[in-house]
Scaffold this motif. Structure first.
Motif, PDB file in Angstrom:
ATOM      1  N   ASP A 134       0.816  -1.226   0.000  1.00 16.19           N
ATOM      2  CA  ASP A 134       0.000   0.000   0.000  1.00 16.19           C
ATOM      3  C   ASP A 134       0.847   1.273   0.000  1.00 16.19           C
ATOM      4  OD1 ASP A 134       1.034  -0.311   2.522  1.00 16.19           O
ATOM      5  OD2 ASP A 134      -0.810   0.193   3.581  1.00 16.19           O
ATOM      6  N   GLU A 135       2.087   1.162  -0.455  1.00 13.60           N
ATOM      7  CA  GLU A 135       2.943   2.361  -0.491  1.00 13.60           C
ATOM      8  C   GLU A 135       3.766   2.352  -1.772  1.00 13.60           C
ATOM      9  OE1 GLU A 135       5.127   2.998   3.142  1.00 13.60           O
ATOM     10  OE2 GLU A 135       6.391   4.545   2.236  1.00 13.60           O
ATOM     11  N   GLU A 136       3.432   3.215  -2.673  1.00 15.40           N
ATOM     12  CA  GLU A 136       4.100   3.254  -3.977  1.00 15.40           C
ATOM     13  C   GLU A 136       5.603   3.510  -3.814  1.00 15.40           C
ATOM     14  OE1 GLU A 136       4.289   2.252  -7.557  1.00 15.40           O
ATOM     15  OE2 GLU A 136       2.321   2.230  -6.594  1.00 15.40           O
ATOM     16  N   GLY A 137       6.413   2.691  -4.496  1.00 17.20           N
ATOM     17  CA  GLY A 137       7.862   2.909  -4.502  1.00 17.20           C
ATOM     18  C   GLY A 137       8.568   2.484  -3.221  1.00 17.20           C
ATOM     19  N   ALA A 138       7.906   1.668  -2.382  1.00 21.31           N
ATOM     20  CA  ALA A 138       8.533   1.215  -1.132  1.00 21.31           C
ATOM     21  C   ALA A 138       8.702  -0.306  -1.164  1.00 21.31           C
ATOM     22  CB  ALA A 138       7.689   1.627   0.069  1.00 21.31           C
ATOM     23  N   PHE A 139       9.846  -0.769  -0.648  1.00 20.23           N
ATOM     24  CA  PHE A 139      10.188  -2.186  -0.691  1.00 20.23           C
ATOM     25  C   PHE A 139      10.745  -2.601   0.666  1.00 20.23           C
ATOM     26  CE2 PHE A 139      10.487  -0.175  -4.739  1.00 20.23           C
ATOM     27  CZ  PHE A 139       9.793  -1.035  -5.575  1.00 20.23           C
TER      28      PHE A 139
END
Ligand SMILES: [Zn+2]
Length: 247
Positions: free
Chosen positions: A40-45
């Motif tokens: 649920d967080e774009e660009g987070a890994f």
């Protein structure tokens, strides 16, 4: 720790996955990675804390990073930013690849070091014949400019055999990645054993490989998504050893 419900579940699943890899003997000291996209967080890994063994990974010590490997928020531990380079390239360009692992197991590295790669000489290998991509060794994979060639060589496949190095398995979900890594590891172990016997291997025909691949979906537990049953079973297994990965 403070995070969304979805991120916490992703942390639990990934921490479990590190412990399962370790139990199965697929860890490589403090090196290599399994990475997942935060749902649920774009660009987070999420990735392993650099310096810890896989047996020390927990849900809360996994490190959240951006696509360039920079830590989001704070972490007690650094990340192996260089080692994330190739994962970052795949995560950036392949939006279906939510879960990626790269391993250095003896059997998979051995097969990657063989001129012919994986051979159609055992049951598990038939899962993968015609479905593996190969990439020539260029030295340690830390240079972003190698990314374009990695992607070109992967083409429409989801497993890249880095020659003389080891496999990268990419999948939409962590359980799907896990179950493919499991079958690939078994295929490689059996190939190593077969070729060590000093007798000619019995090659499986293209026709039989095609039948095998057509019927493979019948093996799955009805009503489940790929790998879910296997992954849940191994989570129960690591829970019986030590539940600290849930911290
Ligand atoms: Zn490697």
């Amino acid at each position: 720790m403070e995070c969304s419900e979805a991120e916490w579940q992703a942390r639990l699943d990934l921490a479990a996955c590190y412990r399962i890899f370790d139990l199965l003997g697929w860890s490589e000291s403090v090196y290599n990675h399994i990475s997942v996209k935060v749902p649920d967080e774009e660009g987070a890994f999420l990735i392993n804390p650099y310096g810890l063994l896989y047996s020390e990974v927990t849900a809360s010590n996994l490190v959240k990073i951006d696509i360039d490997g920079n830590i989001i928020g704070s972490s007690r531990y650094p990340v192996n930013k260089a080692g994330f380079t190739q994962h970052a390239y795949f995560h950036r360009h392949l939006h279906w690849a939510n879960a990626i692992c790269h391993v250095h197991t003896t059997a998979s590295m051995a097969v990657c070091s063989l001129e012919e790669g994986l051979l159609p000489i055992n049951f598990y290998a038939c899962n993968f014949i015609g479905r593996l991509a190969y990439h020539d060794f260029e030295g340690v994979t830390v240079r972003p400019e190698e990314g374009a060639r990695l992607l070109a060589n992967l083409d429409d496949k989801n497993i890249l055999m880095l020659r003389n190095h080891g496999p990268v398995v990419l999948a939409p979900t962590l359980p799907s990645m896990f179950v493919q890594m499991w079958a690939l590891q078994r295929a490689c172990e059996i190939q190593v054993a077969t070729l060590s016997m000093g007798r000619p291997a019995n090659f499986i025909s293209d026709d039989v490989v095609a039948v095998h691949q057509r019927d493979l979906k019948e093996v799955r537990v009805p009503g489940t998504v790929p790998g879910a049953t296997d992954f849940a079973a191994w989570v129960r297994r690591i829970d019986r050893i030590d539940r600290s990965w849930r911290d």
